[in-house]
Design an enzyme around this catalytic site. Structure first.
Site, PDB file in Angstrom:
ATOM      1  N   HIS A 181       0.822  -1.209   0.000  1.00 36.32           N
ATOM      2  CA  HIS A 181       0.000   0.000   0.000  1.00 36.32           C
ATOM      3  C   HIS A 181       0.856   1.261   0.000  1.00 36.32           C
ATOM      4  CE1 HIS A 181      -4.307  -1.384   0.732  1.00 36.32           C
ATOM      5  NE2 HIS A 181      -3.616  -2.472   0.494  1.00 36.32           N
ATOM      6  N   VAL A 192       0.985   3.987  -3.853  1.00 28.82           N
ATOM      7  CA  VAL A 192       0.594   5.396  -3.890  1.00 28.82           C
ATOM      8  C   VAL A 192       1.834   6.276  -3.733  1.00 28.82           C
ATOM      9  CG1 VAL A 192      -0.822   7.168  -2.800  1.00 28.82           C
ATOM     10  CG2 VAL A 192      -1.627   4.806  -2.855  1.00 28.82           C
ATOM     11  N   ASP A 198       7.530   5.543  -0.474  1.00 28.97           N
ATOM     12  CA  ASP A 198       8.057   6.766   0.158  1.00 28.97           C
ATOM     13  C   ASP A 198       7.540   6.916   1.582  1.00 28.97           C
ATOM     14  OD1 ASP A 198       5.395   7.286  -0.252  1.00 28.97           O
ATOM     15  OD2 ASP A 198       5.708   9.347  -0.930  1.00 28.97           O
ATOM     16  N   SER A 238       4.673   7.199   2.595  1.00 30.48           N
ATOM     17  CA  SER A 238       3.527   8.114   2.719  1.00 30.48           C
ATOM     18  C   SER A 238       2.374   7.453   3.478  1.00 30.48           C
ATOM     19  CB  SER A 238       3.049   8.588   1.335  1.00 30.48           C
ATOM     20  OG  SER A 238       2.752   7.482   0.501  1.00 30.48           O
ATOM     21  N   PRO A 291      -5.971  -1.232  -5.437  1.00 26.43           N
ATOM     22  CA  PRO A 291      -7.069  -2.154  -5.747  1.00 26.43           C
ATOM     23  C   PRO A 291      -7.659  -2.755  -4.474  1.00 26.43           C
ATOM     24  CG  PRO A 291      -5.104  -2.707  -7.036  1.00 26.43           C
ATOM     25  CD  PRO A 291      -4.713  -1.627  -6.091  1.00 26.43           C
ATOM     26  N   THR A 324      -1.219 -15.884  -0.314  1.00 27.84           N
ATOM     27  CA  THR A 324      -1.007 -17.219   0.259  1.00 27.84           C
ATOM     28  C   THR A 324      -1.026 -17.168   1.783  1.00 27.84           C
ATOM     29  OG1 THR A 324       0.549 -19.074   0.456  1.00 27.84           O
ATOM     30  CG2 THR A 324       1.522 -16.933   0.160  1.00 27.84           C
ATOM     31  N   THR A 372      -3.955 -23.578   3.064  1.00 29.73           N
ATOM     32  CA  THR A 372      -2.744 -23.462   3.899  1.00 29.73           C
ATOM     33  C   THR A 372      -2.546 -21.997   4.302  1.00 29.73           C
ATOM     34  OG1 THR A 372      -1.339 -23.241   1.929  1.00 29.73           O
ATOM     35  CG2 THR A 372      -1.583 -25.461   2.835  1.00 29.73           C
ATOM     36  N   ASP A 411       3.378 -20.498   0.439  1.00 32.44           N
ATOM     37  CA  ASP A 411       3.570 -21.545  -0.569  1.00 32.44           C
ATOM     38  C   ASP A 411       2.737 -21.241  -1.818  1.00 32.44           C
ATOM     39  OD1 ASP A 411       0.949 -22.075   0.114  1.00 32.44           O
ATOM     40  OD2 ASP A 411       1.391 -23.899   1.226  1.00 32.44           O
TER      41      ASP A 411
HETATM   42  C1  HEM Z   1      -3.474  -7.150  -7.258  1.00 32.70           C
HETATM   43  C2  HEM Z   1      -4.272  -6.470  -6.581  1.00 32.70           C
HETATM   44  C3  HEM Z   1      -4.587  -6.694  -5.128  1.00 32.70           C
HETATM   45  C4  HEM Z   1      -5.827  -6.644  -4.586  1.00 32.70           C
HETATM   46  C5  HEM Z   1      -7.126  -6.375  -5.318  1.00 32.70           C
HETATM   47  C6  HEM Z   1      -5.687  -6.910  -3.182  1.00 32.70           C
HETATM   48  C7  HEM Z   1      -6.732  -6.911  -2.285  1.00 32.70           C
HETATM   49  C8  HEM Z   1      -6.628  -7.240  -0.947  1.00 32.70           C
HETATM   50  C9  HEM Z   1      -7.718  -7.223  -0.015  1.00 32.70           C
HETATM   51  C10 HEM Z   1      -9.155  -6.792  -0.321  1.00 32.70           C
HETATM   52  C11 HEM Z   1      -7.241  -7.654   1.176  1.00 32.70           C
HETATM   53  C12 HEM Z   1      -8.013  -7.802   2.469  1.00 32.70           C
HETATM   54  C13 HEM Z   1      -8.086  -6.468   3.153  1.00 32.70           C
HETATM   55  C14 HEM Z   1      -8.949  -6.518   4.372  1.00 32.70           C
HETATM   56  O1  HEM Z   1     -10.157  -6.604   4.260  1.00 32.70           O
HETATM   57  O2  HEM Z   1      -8.417  -6.519   5.468  1.00 32.70           O
HETATM   58  C15 HEM Z   1      -5.842  -7.959   0.998  1.00 32.70           C
HETATM   59  C16 HEM Z   1      -5.025  -8.458   1.971  1.00 32.70           C
HETATM   60  C17 HEM Z   1      -3.682  -8.712   1.781  1.00 32.70           C
HETATM   61  N1  HEM Z   1      -2.924  -8.375   0.662  1.00 32.70           N
HETATM   62 FE1  HEM Z   1      -3.649  -7.819  -1.118  1.00 32.70          FE
HETATM   63  N2  HEM Z   1      -4.371  -7.125  -2.890  1.00 32.70           N
HETATM   64  C18 HEM Z   1      -3.668  -6.996  -4.043  1.00 32.70           C
HETATM   65  C19 HEM Z   1      -2.287  -7.085  -4.181  1.00 32.70           C
HETATM   66  C20 HEM Z   1      -1.430  -7.380  -3.147  1.00 32.70           C
HETATM   67  C21 HEM Z   1       0.013  -7.327  -3.251  1.00 32.70           C
HETATM   68  C22 HEM Z   1       0.784  -6.876  -4.463  1.00 32.70           C
HETATM   69  C23 HEM Z   1       0.498  -7.716  -2.045  1.00 32.70           C
HETATM   70  C24 HEM Z   1       1.917  -7.821  -1.585  1.00 32.70           C
HETATM   71  C25 HEM Z   1       2.915  -8.121  -2.351  1.00 32.70           C
HETATM   72  C26 HEM Z   1      -0.652  -8.040  -1.204  1.00 32.70           C
HETATM   73  C27 HEM Z   1      -0.564  -8.537   0.070  1.00 32.70           C
HETATM   74  C28 HEM Z   1      -1.650  -8.763   0.901  1.00 32.70           C
HETATM   75  C29 HEM Z   1      -1.557  -9.429   2.185  1.00 32.70           C
HETATM   76  C30 HEM Z   1      -0.314 -10.068   2.775  1.00 32.70           C
HETATM   77  C31 HEM Z   1      -2.835  -9.379   2.748  1.00 32.70           C
HETATM   78  C32 HEM Z   1      -3.249  -9.914   4.127  1.00 32.70           C
HETATM   79  C33 HEM Z   1      -3.100  -8.793   5.139  1.00 32.70           C
HETATM   80  C34 HEM Z   1      -3.366  -9.203   6.574  1.00 32.70           C
HETATM   81  O3  HEM Z   1      -3.581 -10.384   6.871  1.00 32.70           O
HETATM   82  O4  HEM Z   1      -3.335  -8.293   7.422  1.00 32.70           O
HETATM   83  N3  HEM Z   1      -1.790  -7.796  -1.896  1.00 32.70           N
HETATM   84  N4  HEM Z   1      -5.485  -7.680  -0.311  1.00 32.70           N
END
Ligand code: HEM
Ligand SMILES: *[C@@H]1O[C@H](CO)[C@@H](O)[C@H](O)[C@H]1NC(C)=O
Ligand SMILES: *[C@@H]1O[C@H](CO)[C@@H](O)[C@H](O)[C@H]1NC(C)=O
Length: 319
Positions: free
Chosen positions: A66, A70, A74, A76, A158, A189, A240, A245
């Site tokens: 995040h 944006v 940096d 931000s 996103p 994962t 998992t 993984d």
């Molecule tokens: C490609 C577009 C992506 C979308 C649409 C997306 C969307 C989301 C959403 C909706 C959540 C749950 C947020 C919540 O309700 O708490 C989430 C969690 C998460 N995202 Fe993504 N994400 C994207 C890309 C990424 C990328 C690039 C990464 C890191 C390299 C990432 C890592 C994570 C992780 C690790 C969680 C779990 C966070 C937690 O357990 O606190 N996501 N993502």
């Protein structure tokens, strides 16, 4: 397909080395003389925090994403003032700020006014990945911290309801490609989501009163039980959830992706072959995750002499 991907991998590695050099002086030895203890400090803190609370690892990886999404990487997202990205509604499920503050305080004691919050967040995301069984990579350093953070820009990240075309455009405008999109989505994962972006898929798919047909029947029943309220949490990787993984990709093949943006990667013809390749070759996922994370960490970084600053406290711009 295997050959194509092998080639892609090689090409990417070449692009990376060029980018890191070309992109104004990020380097892995940036703090070698000014803060030699940096990586050890970060490593020890991450180990201690993850041992106390395993879920913090996923949250830090997401926080880094995040940040970079944006205005580039940096820091931000860390600014904690009225109207900052962090204060916006879409940022309310972000976590891990206290870990960064803890590391920053220790780093300031050992190497005052030297290491940026953006570099700390980037390296912490690397160590968090490693700590939960993911791959290692060397982090290039030298990012400065930005002075601008606007709540409305947090909406650029996103949120799980986008179509693949807009995800691809989002990546491309930040110097990343299709492979980076599919590989970085593999961060899902681990970690969890609130049920809020999921409920639409269960009850109101595409303006109908039906469930999204791209959800496996048993998984659908599970989700309906699990997601009665939007504020509840559900694991991103159903099978998992605590292991880093390639099962995330295997889930997509079984129609068990949690977010619509996860599952769509397997229905869109542009991304489906990549999902298949990653599902079948976990080592490829590990190797490419490292490469794509370095790319993510290099997006739109501030490095020029007069760009940005080294914040004293990650929560506030220097006076
Ligand atoms: C490609 C577009 C992506 C979308 C649409 C997306 C969307 C989301 C959403 C909706 C959540 C749950 C947020 C919540 O309700 O708490 C989430 C969690 C998460 N995202 Fe993504 N994400 C994207 C890309 C990424 C990328 C690039 C990464 C890191 C390299 C990432 C890592 C994570 C992780 C690790 C969680 C779990 C966070 C937690 O357990 O606190 N996501 N993502
Ligand atoms: C994808 O989403 C964007 C932005 O919401 C929209 O403008 C575009 O029409 C959508 N494309 C498709 C193919 O649905
Ligand atoms: C969603 O609904 C529109 C209009 O009813 C339809 O044209 C489109 O094919 C539907 N999309 C999916 C993925 O089912």
């Amino acid at each position: 397909m295997k050959y194509t991907l092998g080639l892609l991998l090689v090409l990417q590695v070449i692009t990376i080395s060029v980018q890191v050099k070309g992109e104004d002086y990020l380097s892995t030895d940036y703090y070698h003389t000014s803060c030699p203890q940096l990586e050890e400090i970060i490593h020890k803190k991450v180990v201690a925090w993850v041992n106390k609370d395993y879920t913090i690892a996923a949250s830090i990886i997401r926080l880094h994403f995040h940040d970079c999404a944006v205005r580039g990487c940096d820091a931000s997202i860390l600014l904690n003032h009225y109207g900052s990205e962090r204060s916006s509604a879409v940022s309310k499920s972000l976590r891990g700020f206290e870990l960064i503050d803890d590391i920053k305080a220790e780093v300031e004691r050992k190497c005052p006014k030297t290491v940026s919050c953006a570099d700390i967040l980037t390296a912490t995301a690397r160590d968090a990945t490693l700590q939960i069984g993911g791959p290692f990579w060397q982090v290039p350093y030298g990012r400065k911290d930005g002075r601008v953070s606007l709540a409305k820009e947090a909406n650029l990240v996103p949120a799980g309801r986008e179509n693949i075309t807009s995800l691809i455009e989002f990546c491309q405008s930040r110097g990343m490609n299709l492979l980076d999109l599919v590989v970085l989505s593999g961060a899902h994962t681990i970690g969890r989501s609130t049920c809020e972006p999921v409920q639409e898929r269960l009850y109101r798919f595409n303006g109908t009163k039906q469930a999204d047909p791209s959800i496996n029947k048993m998984y659908l029943n599970y989700l309906k039980r699990k997601c009665r309220w939007a504020s509840e949490f559900v694991n991103l990787d159903a099978r998992t959830p605590y292991t880093f993984d390639a099962t995330y990709y295997k889930n997509l093949q079984k129609k068990m992706g949690l977010l619509s943006t996860d599952q769509l990667l397997y229905s869109d013809s542009r991304t489906k072959p990549l999902v298949t390749a990653l599902a079948n070759q976990p080592w490829l996922f590990f190797q490419q995750f490292a490469v794509s994370m370095i790319k993510l960490g290099n997006t739109q970084v501030l490095t020029g002499k007069y760009e940005g600053e080294i914040r004293n406290n990650c929560n506030f711009v220097n006076r």
